[in-house]
Motif scaffolding. Structure first.
Motif, PDB file in Angstrom:
ATOM      1  N   ASP A  42       0.823  -1.207   0.000  1.00  0.00           N
ATOM      2  CA  ASP A  42       0.000   0.000   0.000  1.00  0.00           C
ATOM      3  C   ASP A  42       0.860   1.261   0.000  1.00  0.00           C
ATOM      4  O   ASP A  42       0.516   2.256  -0.658  1.00  0.00           O
ATOM      5  CB  ASP A  42      -0.953   0.013   1.198  1.00  0.00           C
ATOM      6  CG  ASP A  42      -2.101  -0.972   1.043  1.00  0.00           C
ATOM      7  OD1 ASP A  42      -2.351  -1.447  -0.092  1.00  0.00           O
ATOM      8  OD2 ASP A  42      -2.758  -1.264   2.059  1.00  0.00           O
ATOM      9  N   GLN A  43       1.972   1.244   0.699  1.00  0.00           N
ATOM     10  CA  GLN A  43       2.883   2.399   0.698  1.00  0.00           C
ATOM     11  C   GLN A  43       3.469   2.612  -0.701  1.00  0.00           C
ATOM     12  O   GLN A  43       3.581   3.737  -1.173  1.00  0.00           O
ATOM     13  CB  GLN A  43       4.000   2.200   1.727  1.00  0.00           C
ATOM     14  CG  GLN A  43       4.868   3.406   1.921  1.00  0.00           C
ATOM     15  CD  GLN A  43       4.130   4.613   2.477  1.00  0.00           C
ATOM     16  OE1 GLN A  43       3.210   4.486   3.261  1.00  0.00           O
ATOM     17  NE2 GLN A  43       4.535   5.793   2.065  1.00  0.00           N
ATOM     18  N   LEU A  44       3.828   1.518  -1.357  1.00  0.00           N
ATOM     19  CA  LEU A  44       4.305   1.605  -2.741  1.00  0.00           C
ATOM     20  C   LEU A  44       3.212   2.190  -3.641  1.00  0.00           C
ATOM     21  O   LEU A  44       3.491   3.020  -4.512  1.00  0.00           O
ATOM     22  CB  LEU A  44       4.726   0.225  -3.250  1.00  0.00           C
ATOM     23  CG  LEU A  44       6.031  -0.310  -2.665  1.00  0.00           C
ATOM     24  CD1 LEU A  44       6.118  -1.821  -2.839  1.00  0.00           C
ATOM     25  CD2 LEU A  44       7.226   0.372  -3.308  1.00  0.00           C
ATOM     26  N   PHE A  45       1.972   1.773  -3.416  1.00  0.00           N
ATOM     27  CA  PHE A  45       0.851   2.285  -4.198  1.00  0.00           C
ATOM     28  C   PHE A  45       0.703   3.800  -4.018  1.00  0.00           C
ATOM     29  O   PHE A  45       0.534   4.539  -4.998  1.00  0.00           O
ATOM     30  CB  PHE A  45      -0.456   1.586  -3.803  1.00  0.00           C
ATOM     31  CG  PHE A  45      -1.664   2.190  -4.450  1.00  0.00           C
ATOM     32  CD1 PHE A  45      -1.940   1.959  -5.788  1.00  0.00           C
ATOM     33  CD2 PHE A  45      -2.519   3.014  -3.725  1.00  0.00           C
ATOM     34  CE1 PHE A  45      -3.054   2.536  -6.400  1.00  0.00           C
ATOM     35  CE2 PHE A  45      -3.623   3.588  -4.325  1.00  0.00           C
ATOM     36  CZ  PHE A  45      -3.890   3.352  -5.661  1.00  0.00           C
ATOM     37  N   ILE A  46       0.795   4.264  -2.780  1.00  0.00           N
ATOM     38  CA  ILE A  46       0.664   5.695  -2.506  1.00  0.00           C
ATOM     39  C   ILE A  46       1.719   6.481  -3.284  1.00  0.00           C
ATOM     40  O   ILE A  46       1.427   7.511  -3.895  1.00  0.00           O
ATOM     41  CB  ILE A  46       0.775   5.971  -0.986  1.00  0.00           C
ATOM     42  CG1 ILE A  46      -0.466   5.455  -0.256  1.00  0.00           C
ATOM     43  CG2 ILE A  46       0.992   7.454  -0.708  1.00  0.00           C
ATOM     44  CD1 ILE A  46      -0.302   5.396   1.252  1.00  0.00           C
ATOM     45  N   LYS A  47       2.943   5.997  -3.270  1.00  0.00           N
ATOM     46  CA  LYS A  47       4.027   6.702  -3.963  1.00  0.00           C
ATOM     47  C   LYS A  47       3.819   6.685  -5.479  1.00  0.00           C
ATOM     48  O   LYS A  47       3.965   7.711  -6.144  1.00  0.00           O
ATOM     49  CB  LYS A  47       5.371   6.109  -3.574  1.00  0.00           C
ATOM     50  CG  LYS A  47       5.630   6.316  -2.074  1.00  0.00           C
ATOM     51  CD  LYS A  47       7.047   6.258  -1.704  1.00  0.00           C
ATOM     52  CE  LYS A  47       7.271   6.800  -0.316  1.00  0.00           C
ATOM     53  NZ  LYS A  47       7.003   8.217  -0.146  1.00  0.00           N
TER      54      LYS A  47
END
Length: 182
Positions: A42-47
């Motif tokens: 999810d953090q990768l998605f946000i970026k």
């Protein structure tokens, strides 16, 4: 360009990412050790989503461009592989020195994968647009989410770690391209 140039550019881009990773370790320690793989995805998605928003909208209200986001994708991708290997923890259970050792191990594996694929694909990435790298990363994130939803079981596809490695390498290619454009 020769493979030697790619290796040098890759090392320079990765060095920038490692420098940020090390600085954040100084600020926060290995606090990311508590993150479960799904949270990293999810953090990768946000970026990656922020990169797409900036690419399509062109305006940053927080004053940062897409380069720091690609650096974040490299670092979270490496963290993701570490977490898959070690499992998540309830506390920061490794010190900065060990975190950097693990980072370097995974980064070396990512580079070896890049070299093998770069050989087979004839440096096709050099003709790609930066926006394509973000789209490919977003696609890898969606695939990773599906694999996570299936508890890591795939029939014919590569696993979560392979997707994290690809995200790392696409982001490093984007960093190289952005540096070339600067």
């Amino acid at each position: 360009m020769s493979a030697h140039d790619t290796d040098k550019e890759y090392a320079t881009a990765l060095g920038r990412c490692r420098q940020i990773f090390a600085a954040k370790l100084g600020d926060y320690g290995a606090s990311w050790r508590i993150m479960r793989p799904e949270a990293i995805t999810d953090q990768l998605f946000i970026k990656a989503k922020r990169i797409r928003t900036l690419q399509t909208g062109g305006v940053s209200k927080v004053g940062e461009g897409i380069l720091p986001e690609f650096i974040g994708i490299v670092n979270y991708g490496i963290i993701g592989v570490i977490q898959l290997r070690l499992g998540y923890a309830d506390t920061k259970d490794i010190d900065a020195h060990r975190a950097l050792e693990l980072y370097d191990e995974v980064a070396a594996q990512a580079k070896a994968l890049m070299q093998a694929k770069n050989h087979d694909y004839g440096e096709a990435w050099r003709s790609m647009r930066v926006l394509s790298f973000d789209d490919l990363i977003l696609t890898k994130i969606e695939r990773t989410k599906e694999i996570e939803d299936h508890k890591g079981v795939t029939k014919v596809s590569e696993g979560i770690d392979a997707n994290y490695f690809d995200m790392v390498n696409y982001a490093i290619f984007a960093i190289i391209k952005l540096d070339d454009e600067a």
